[in-house]
Scaffold this motif. Structure first.
Motif, PDB file in Angstrom:
ATOM      1  N   ASP A  90      -6.435   4.791  -6.161  1.00  9.86           N
ATOM      2  CA  ASP A  90      -7.647   5.375  -5.595  1.00  9.86           C
ATOM      3  C   ASP A  90      -7.458   6.880  -5.461  1.00  9.86           C
ATOM      4  O   ASP A  90      -6.882   7.370  -4.505  1.00  9.86           O
ATOM      5  N   ASN A 114       0.840  -1.192   0.000  1.00 11.63           N
ATOM      6  CA  ASN A 114       0.000   0.000   0.000  1.00 11.63           C
ATOM      7  C   ASN A 114       0.873   1.238   0.000  1.00 11.63           C
ATOM      8  O   ASN A 114       1.770   1.371   0.840  1.00 11.63           O
ATOM      9  N   TRP A 115       0.604   2.163  -0.922  1.00 10.78           N
ATOM     10  CA  TRP A 115       1.368   3.388  -1.070  1.00 10.78           C
ATOM     11  C   TRP A 115       0.426   4.579  -0.947  1.00 10.78           C
ATOM     12  O   TRP A 115      -0.739   4.507  -1.320  1.00 10.78           O
ATOM     13  N   ARG A 116       0.945   5.682  -0.437  1.00  6.72           N
ATOM     14  CA  ARG A 116       0.179   6.917  -0.318  1.00  6.72           C
ATOM     15  C   ARG A 116       1.013   8.051  -0.900  1.00  6.72           C
ATOM     16  O   ARG A 116       2.200   8.147  -0.626  1.00  6.72           O
ATOM     17  N   ARG A 165       5.258   4.564   1.856  1.00 10.12           N
ATOM     18  CA  ARG A 165       4.452   3.527   2.530  1.00 10.12           C
ATOM     19  C   ARG A 165       3.866   4.067   3.789  1.00 10.12           C
ATOM     20  O   ARG A 165       4.335   4.851   4.491  1.00 10.12           O
ATOM     21  N   THR A 170      -4.319  -0.913  -8.120  1.00  8.35           N
ATOM     22  CA  THR A 170      -5.477  -0.087  -7.805  1.00  8.35           C
ATOM     23  C   THR A 170      -5.004   1.298  -7.400  1.00  8.35           C
ATOM     24  O   THR A 170      -4.305   1.456  -6.403  1.00  8.35           O
ATOM     25  N   THR A 211      -1.023  -5.445  -5.561  1.00  7.77           N
ATOM     26  CA  THR A 211      -1.014  -6.817  -5.063  1.00  7.77           C
ATOM     27  C   THR A 211      -0.391  -7.718  -6.124  1.00  7.77           C
ATOM     28  O   THR A 211       0.140  -7.237  -7.127  1.00  7.77           O
ATOM     29  N   LYS A 224      -2.535   0.774  -4.354  1.00  8.63           N
ATOM     30  CA  LYS A 224      -2.427  -0.568  -3.778  1.00  8.63           C
ATOM     31  C   LYS A 224      -2.016  -1.517  -4.887  1.00  8.63           C
ATOM     32  O   LYS A 224      -2.696  -1.631  -5.909  1.00  8.63           O
ATOM     33  N   LYS A 266      -4.129   7.117  -3.183  1.00  8.05           N
ATOM     34  CA  LYS A 266      -3.656   5.883  -2.569  1.00  8.05           C
ATOM     35  C   LYS A 266      -3.435   4.874  -3.687  1.00  8.05           C
ATOM     36  O   LYS A 266      -4.207   4.795  -4.633  1.00  8.05           O
ATOM     37  N   TYR A 319       5.310   8.594  -3.890  1.00  6.07           N
ATOM     38  CA  TYR A 319       4.539   7.807  -2.945  1.00  6.07           C
ATOM     39  C   TYR A 319       5.448   7.333  -1.821  1.00  6.07           C
ATOM     40  O   TYR A 319       6.639   7.169  -1.994  1.00  6.07           O
TER      41      TYR A 319
END
Length: 106
Positions: free
Chosen positions: A53, A33-35, A106, A51, A46, A44, A42, A104
């Motif tokens: 967002d 997960n990155w911000r 974490r 994804t 996997t 994500k 955001k 980004y």
């Protein structure tokens, strides 16, 4: 006896080279997960989904080739490309399809 030792050394070296060549450390570092630095987006990543967002979360399929992430919605083309400019365990800098780099953490 020398022949067996020589064959063993060659096989051992081939196994080491093969295992290193087949591993993909970039993809392993990408997962998680990155911000974004400004907190508006955001990200994500996997094993199968990418994804992003930024108001509307849409999971897309992706694959990594070199330093570029190619995404597609349900396998449809054309692919959207994101270039990884810098990557470590806690920092990711992506250049999106609009040529804007986003940082980004974490």
């Amino acid at each position: 006896m020398k022949k067996y030792a020589l064959i063993f050394v060659h096989l051992a070296c081939a196994c080491v080279l093969f295992s290193v060549a087949c591993s993909n450390p970039v993809q392993n570092k990408l997962k998680g997960n990155w911000r974004s630095k400004d907190g508006s987006t955001k990200l994500k990543i996997t094993e199968k989904d990418f994804t992003m967002d930024d108001g509307e979360a849409i999971a897309e399929d992706y694959f990594v080739k070199g330093d570029t992430i190619f995404t597609s919605f349900q396998g449809n083309q054309p692919y959207t490309s994101f270039v990884v400019q810098k990557l470590d365990d806690h920092y990711l800098k992506l250049m999106g399809p609009d040529s804007v780099a986003v940082e980004y953490s974490r």
